[in-house]
Design an enzyme around this catalytic site. Structure first.
Site, PDB file in Angstrom:
ATOM      1  N   SER A  86       0.809  -1.219   0.000  1.00 23.39           N
ATOM      2  CA  SER A  86       0.000   0.000   0.000  1.00 23.39           C
ATOM      3  C   SER A  86       0.841   1.267   0.000  1.00 23.39           C
ATOM      4  O   SER A  86       0.300   2.361  -0.030  1.00 23.39           O
ATOM      5  CB  SER A  86      -0.919   0.009   1.223  1.00 23.39           C
ATOM      6  OG  SER A  86      -0.177   0.143   2.398  1.00 23.39           O
ATOM      7  N   THR A 207      -1.865   2.999   3.564  1.00 27.45           N
ATOM      8  CA  THR A 207      -1.123   4.250   3.575  1.00 27.45           C
ATOM      9  C   THR A 207      -0.426   4.243   4.900  1.00 27.45           C
ATOM     10  O   THR A 207      -0.854   3.546   5.812  1.00 27.45           O
ATOM     11  CB  THR A 207      -2.131   5.426   3.560  1.00 27.45           C
ATOM     12  OG1 THR A 207      -2.808   5.423   2.326  1.00 27.45           O
ATOM     13  CG2 THR A 207      -1.482   6.769   3.785  1.00 27.45           C
ATOM     14  N   THR A 225       1.813   7.139   0.481  1.00 27.83           N
ATOM     15  CA  THR A 225       0.933   6.064   0.003  1.00 27.83           C
ATOM     16  C   THR A 225       1.144   5.766  -1.472  1.00 27.83           C
ATOM     17  O   THR A 225       1.648   6.612  -2.221  1.00 27.83           O
ATOM     18  CB  THR A 225      -0.547   6.481   0.195  1.00 27.83           C
ATOM     19  OG1 THR A 225      -1.391   5.360  -0.072  1.00 27.83           O
ATOM     20  CG2 THR A 225      -0.942   7.615  -0.712  1.00 27.83           C
ATOM     21  N   ARG A 235      -5.076  10.008 -10.608  1.00 27.33           N
ATOM     22  CA  ARG A 235      -5.921  10.247  -9.425  1.00 27.33           C
ATOM     23  C   ARG A 235      -5.041  10.550  -8.218  1.00 27.33           C
ATOM     24  O   ARG A 235      -4.045   9.881  -7.960  1.00 27.33           O
ATOM     25  CB  ARG A 235      -6.764   9.006  -9.144  1.00 27.33           C
ATOM     26  CG  ARG A 235      -7.641   9.095  -7.886  1.00 27.33           C
ATOM     27  CD  ARG A 235      -6.971   8.465  -6.672  1.00 27.33           C
ATOM     28  NE  ARG A 235      -7.865   8.399  -5.507  1.00 27.33           N
ATOM     29  CZ  ARG A 235      -7.467   8.054  -4.294  1.00 27.33           C
ATOM     30  NH1 ARG A 235      -6.214   7.743  -4.065  1.00 27.33           N
ATOM     31  NH2 ARG A 235      -8.314   8.017  -3.295  1.00 27.33           N
ATOM     32  N   VAL A 236      -5.388  11.578  -7.494  1.00 26.69           N
ATOM     33  CA  VAL A 236      -4.650  11.945  -6.289  1.00 26.69           C
ATOM     34  C   VAL A 236      -5.605  11.838  -5.107  1.00 26.69           C
ATOM     35  O   VAL A 236      -6.724  12.362  -5.159  1.00 26.69           O
ATOM     36  CB  VAL A 236      -4.096  13.381  -6.428  1.00 26.69           C
ATOM     37  CG1 VAL A 236      -3.536  13.882  -5.111  1.00 26.69           C
ATOM     38  CG2 VAL A 236      -3.015  13.425  -7.508  1.00 26.69           C
ATOM     39  N   ASP A 238      -6.063  11.767  -0.627  1.00 24.06           N
ATOM     40  CA  ASP A 238      -5.911  12.752   0.442  1.00 24.06           C
ATOM     41  C   ASP A 238      -4.475  12.865   0.947  1.00 24.06           C
ATOM     42  O   ASP A 238      -4.089  13.898   1.508  1.00 24.06           O
ATOM     43  CB  ASP A 238      -6.830  12.401   1.624  1.00 24.06           C
ATOM     44  CG  ASP A 238      -6.544  11.015   2.183  1.00 24.06           C
ATOM     45  OD1 ASP A 238      -6.197  10.111   1.386  1.00 24.06           O
ATOM     46  OD2 ASP A 238      -6.646  10.828   3.405  1.00 24.06           O
ATOM     47  N   THR A 258      -6.042   7.785   7.034  1.00 31.71           N
ATOM     48  CA  THR A 258      -5.889   6.748   6.020  1.00 31.71           C
ATOM     49  C   THR A 258      -7.297   6.258   5.669  1.00 31.71           C
ATOM     50  O   THR A 258      -8.249   6.500   6.402  1.00 31.71           O
ATOM     51  CB  THR A 258      -5.032   5.563   6.517  1.00 31.71           C
ATOM     52  OG1 THR A 258      -5.632   5.007   7.685  1.00 31.71           O
ATOM     53  CG2 THR A 258      -3.613   6.001   6.842  1.00 31.71           C
ATOM     54  N   GLY A 259      -7.404   5.550   4.556  1.00 31.21           N
ATOM     55  CA  GLY A 259      -8.712   5.071   4.127  1.00 31.21           C
ATOM     56  C   GLY A 259      -9.197   5.859   2.922  1.00 31.21           C
ATOM     57  O   GLY A 259      -8.384   6.433   2.186  1.00 31.21           O
TER      58      GLY A 259
HETATM   59  N1  ASP Z   1      -6.035   7.551   1.724  1.00 29.03           N
HETATM   60  C1  ASP Z   1      -5.370   6.912   0.613  1.00 29.03           C
HETATM   61  C2  ASP Z   1      -5.939   7.428  -0.677  1.00 29.03           C
HETATM   62  O1  ASP Z   1      -7.126   7.664  -0.756  1.00 29.03           O
HETATM   63  C3  ASP Z   1      -5.496   5.442   0.579  1.00 29.03           C
HETATM   64  C4  ASP Z   1      -5.474   4.750   1.868  1.00 29.03           C
HETATM   65  O2  ASP Z   1      -5.222   5.290   2.917  1.00 29.03           O
HETATM   66  O3  ASP Z   1      -5.706   3.556   1.841  1.00 29.03           O
HETATM   67  O4  ASP Z   1      -5.182   7.522  -1.603  1.00 29.03           O
END
Ligand code: ASP
Length: 354
Positions: A86, A207, A225, A235-236, A238, A258-259
């Site tokens: 990740s 991340t 990440t 694509r970007v 957060d 994260t998420g």
């Molecule tokens: N937050 C990250 C994103 O949306 C991905 C993640 O944390 O899993 O790129």
């Protein structure tokens, strides 16, 4: 609801605590919802994959390094690990099979930030983000420009797509569209190499966020990440967005996320957590309050389950200037990494929903 003792929090009661607190709280003094809310003194926290990062960063902080150098060195260990799919090297690629990385970092004492987005072929984007912070008047450099900036500073161009990540991407591609010319698994007449569990298609919302505070109360935060697996090229998320994937205010604290990045961006996740701490909430309370806001502001049906709750996950992390820390998760049993004078460990994130 009053102070929740450690044992209750760690057990099932913890799962109800978040929701009950978030729905029922009235204005008032902050409360200790979790053990971290009571901690004081130097500390480093990170997402659940971040134990190597927190322990390295904490050691560096205790050796007198600036927290911003410490947290970046901490996450470098995870970026360079090919087994973490990740982040950084070994991260899952975008829909074209290209690994594009995002990172941001913020330094409390100078209130400076640096970030890179959609950078390719550079293993440690957090270090590149730190150079943006230290050596430029900018905050965010993206794509080809970010790579050229990194190469100019001696970073090496390398292939970040490991065989494991490439095979995962191929498995995704086979099954992505039933009407394209790539055969789905159940249409293949010939046995292919990947059998059994290896046929599963891994998706990561993974991340690493890491925040640290030293004895003087100086803070730093970093997030790095490979982003959403098989994302649309360019694509970007957060992670490289200051105020979303991480934020730091030396007068208050640091936070990260994260998420599902889209939800975090739309609610200014990390910035909001820091502002809630400034308003007097404990770190765990602040994370829960912002999590509740994310849930309440999720309006699209395709993102809601049958109970009307978000069907995706987000984890928020908060570290206050005095060393208090906490975390909340939208739902489920999730942990975050912590290093203090008591060593390195995982602690439970407070769930908003069971
Ligand atoms: N937050 C990250 C994103 O949306 C991905 C993640 O944390 O899993 O790129």
């Amino acid at each position: 609801m009053d102070h929740i003792k450690r044992r209750a929090f760690l057990g099932m009661a913890g799962a109800c605590a978040g929701a009950a607190w978030a729905h029922g709280r009235r204005a008032g003094a902050s409360r200790s919802l979790a053990p971290g809310d009571d901690h004081r003194g130097p500390a480093v926290i990170a997402s659940g994959n971040g134990r190597p990062a927190t322990s390295r960063a904490y050691q560096m902080i205790m050796d007198g390094h600036d927290p911003v150098d410490a947290v970046v060195a901490g996450v470098n260990t995870v970026e360079s690990d090919p087994n973490d799919m990740s982040v950084g090297y070994g991260g899952l690629p975008n829909e074209d099979g290209v690994v594009q990385l995002d990172a941001s970092v913020m330094h409390g004492p100078t209130h400076k930030a640096g970030a890179v987005a959609a950078i390719e072929n550079i293993k440690n984007p957090a270090s590149v983000a730190l150079l943006v912070l230290k050596r430029t008047d900018h905050v965010l450099i993206v794509g080809e420009g970010a790579k050229r900036f990194a190469l100019a500073h001696g970073f090496k161009e390398e292939n970040l797509l490991t065989d494991r990540a490439r095979e995962a991407w191929l498995r995704w591609k086979y099954n992505a569209n039933p009407n394209d010319d790539w055969l789905d698994y159940d249409q293949m007449d010939f046995q292919i190499q990947q059998e059994g569990a290896a046929r599963e298609i891994p998706y990561t919302y993974g991340t690493i966020n890491c925040s640290g505070v030293n004895e003087a109360g100086d803070l730093a935060s970093v997030t790095t990440t490979s982003g959403l697996s098989y994302k649309i090229p360019g694509r970007v998320g957060d992670s490289p967005i200051v105020g979303a994937g991480m934020f730091c205010d030396n007068a208050v604290g640091a936070a990260g996320a994260t998420g599902r990045g889209e939800a975090v961006i739309q609610n200014c996740g990390a910035f909001s957590v820091v502002r809630e701490m400034e308003n007097g909430l404990s770190p765990t309370e602040a994370c829960l309050k912002v999590m509740k806001r994310i849930a309440d502001r999720t309006k699209q049906k395709r993102l809601l389950n049958e109970r009307g709750e978000p069907n995706f996950n987000v984890v928020l992390y908060a570290l206050r200037k005095d060393g208090a820390y906490g975390s909340a998760v939208m739902r489920g049993d999730r942990s975050f990494a912590v290093t203090t004078s008591e060593g390195t460990r995982l602690e439970k994130c407070m769930p908003l929903f069971e």
